[in-house]
Design a protein around this motif. Sequence first.
Motif, mmCIF file in Angstrom:
data_model
loop_
_atom_site.group_PDB
_atom_site.id
_atom_site.type_symbol
_atom_site.label_atom_id
_atom_site.label_comp_id
_atom_site.label_asym_id
_atom_site.label_seq_id
_atom_site.Cartn_x
_atom_site.Cartn_y
_atom_site.Cartn_z
ATOM 1 N N MET A 1 0.842 -1.194 0.000
ATOM 2 C CA MET A 1 0.000 0.000 0.000
ATOM 3 C C MET A 1 0.877 1.243 0.000
ATOM 4 O O MET A 1 1.891 1.299 0.705
ATOM 5 N N ASP A 2 0.501 2.230 -0.789
ATOM 6 C CA ASP A 2 1.233 3.494 -0.864
ATOM 7 C C ASP A 2 0.405 4.616 -0.236
ATOM 8 O O ASP A 2 -0.807 4.713 -0.446
ATOM 9 N N HIS A 3 1.089 5.450 0.538
ATOM 10 C CA HIS A 3 0.430 6.570 1.214
ATOM 11 C C HIS A 3 1.479 7.637 1.489
ATOM 12 O O HIS A 3 2.573 7.327 1.980
ATOM 13 N N GLN A 4 1.167 8.867 1.134
ATOM 14 C CA GLN A 4 2.080 9.992 1.348
ATOM 15 C C GLN A 4 3.464 9.730 0.745
ATOM 16 O O GLN A 4 4.492 10.043 1.349
ATOM 17 N N ILE A 6 5.021 7.031 0.445
ATOM 18 C CA ILE A 6 5.737 6.005 1.206
ATOM 19 C C ILE A 6 5.107 4.662 0.871
ATOM 20 O O ILE A 6 3.873 4.535 0.819
ATOM 21 N N ARG A 7 5.927 3.662 0.610
ATOM 22 C CA ARG A 7 5.428 2.307 0.403
ATOM 23 C C ARG A 7 5.296 1.633 1.769
ATOM 24 O O ARG A 7 6.292 1.432 2.472
ATOM 25 N N PHE A 8 4.058 1.314 2.134
ATOM 26 C CA PHE A 8 3.790 0.596 3.382
ATOM 27 C C PHE A 8 3.810 -0.891 3.042
ATOM 28 O O PHE A 8 2.777 -1.489 2.726
ATOM 29 N N GLY A 46 6.835 -7.740 10.135
ATOM 30 C CA GLY A 46 7.177 -7.730 8.718
ATOM 31 C C GLY A 46 6.786 -6.479 7.963
ATOM 32 O O GLY A 46 6.936 -6.422 6.741
ATOM 33 N N ILE A 47 6.306 -5.466 8.660
ATOM 34 C CA ILE A 47 5.952 -4.211 7.994
ATOM 35 C C ILE A 47 7.195 -3.339 7.882
ATOM 36 O O ILE A 47 7.952 -3.198 8.833
ATOM 37 N N GLU A 48 7.382 -2.787 6.706
ATOM 38 C CA GLU A 48 8.466 -1.834 6.473
ATOM 39 C C GLU A 48 7.896 -0.571 5.837
ATOM 40 O O GLU A 48 7.016 -0.645 4.981
ATOM 41 N N LEU A 49 8.414 0.567 6.241
ATOM 42 C CA LEU A 49 8.139 1.826 5.552
ATOM 43 C C LEU A 49 9.295 2.050 4.586
ATOM 44 O O LEU A 49 10.451 2.129 5.004
ATOM 45 N N ARG A 50 8.992 2.130 3.291
ATOM 46 C CA ARG A 50 10.025 2.214 2.265
ATOM 47 C C ARG A 50 9.840 3.483 1.435
ATOM 48 O O ARG A 50 8.718 3.794 1.008
ATOM 49 N N PHE A 51 10.941 4.159 1.185
ATOM 50 C CA PHE A 51 10.880 5.398 0.413
ATOM 51 C C PHE A 51 12.296 5.809 0.044
ATOM 52 O O PHE A 51 13.289 5.307 0.597
#
Length: 333
Positions: A1-4, A6-8, A46-51
Amino acid sequence: MDHQNIRFHNVEELEPVEGGWLLRRVGAAARARISPGVQENCFATGIELRFTMPDGAVDLLLKTIPQAEAATAHIFFGSFQGGWEYSSKNIGANVTRIHIEYPAKLATLRRITAEKQLAFAPEVVRVVLPYVPVIFAGAEGRTALPAADQLPQKTYLAYGSSITHGSLSLIQPDCYVFRNAQALGVDYLNLGFAGNALMEEEMANYLVSRRDWDFASVEMGINTTERVKEFPLEVFEERIDRFTAVLARDPRPVFATSFFGYLDEDTDRTDKMRRIVRRYAAERLIFTDGLQLLDDETLISADGTHPDARGQEQIAARWSRIMAETLANRTAR
């Protein structure tokens, strides 16, 4: 999912809560079809914030719902763990500001990434969240989504108990799922559910409905061992039969295992359950007995159930080797 911008990663839903968004790995529609334990689970496993950072720096605003264990985020630049100043950050119950800057040796990391064909471009910031619940409260500074060629081309999905979830690995990057993916040069999706890996047929249907993975692993059994009234052997066998049958109908490779070694107080029941898992998984999936992956009492934590950090490392070393050989043989055919 993408938001602001940022890839969630490993997030299907951002649930609005006071002060931000609670990160949910499974969306509400899918959760409603599975057991209450999965419906209520809001861990950030396993959640990463990627940007990427066009201006070279970003501040993230995060907070957690306190649990018994520490909430520590770990920062990676592509495949490289961050240096001491940007390696790990504690997340508190109040909004915590996490400042991130690109490392001075970014050009060197680019060179090594290209030479070694590492899976992630070093420009991709990866904030690996702890497995406790995390609320995203916002970001300050310019972010951009990673490009497709900056990320791995294949993805591994893992389903299982709190052991898969990463409990007692101490940090998320040391759980066997993260380490398997790292060894194989692929991305990962962690669907470990502490106390609630109950092998529901509905969960199997959900897993195969997802088109975002190339191969998977399933860890089956430990959460049912002490729930004798709810899971007598005949009910356990029916669960395993239906669960593996659904997975077997999908053409993608699925690796399966039974109970890892633990300090068992009812070895007769566990042995019977282990044989049930083998009976169905060995016929339908790519099966490795859990004792082949971990059977050493010194690598079990004091709770008697969870592998410690070294135990997680052993599981990853052994299972990733099996996965690599199996996948290579399939590709060669």
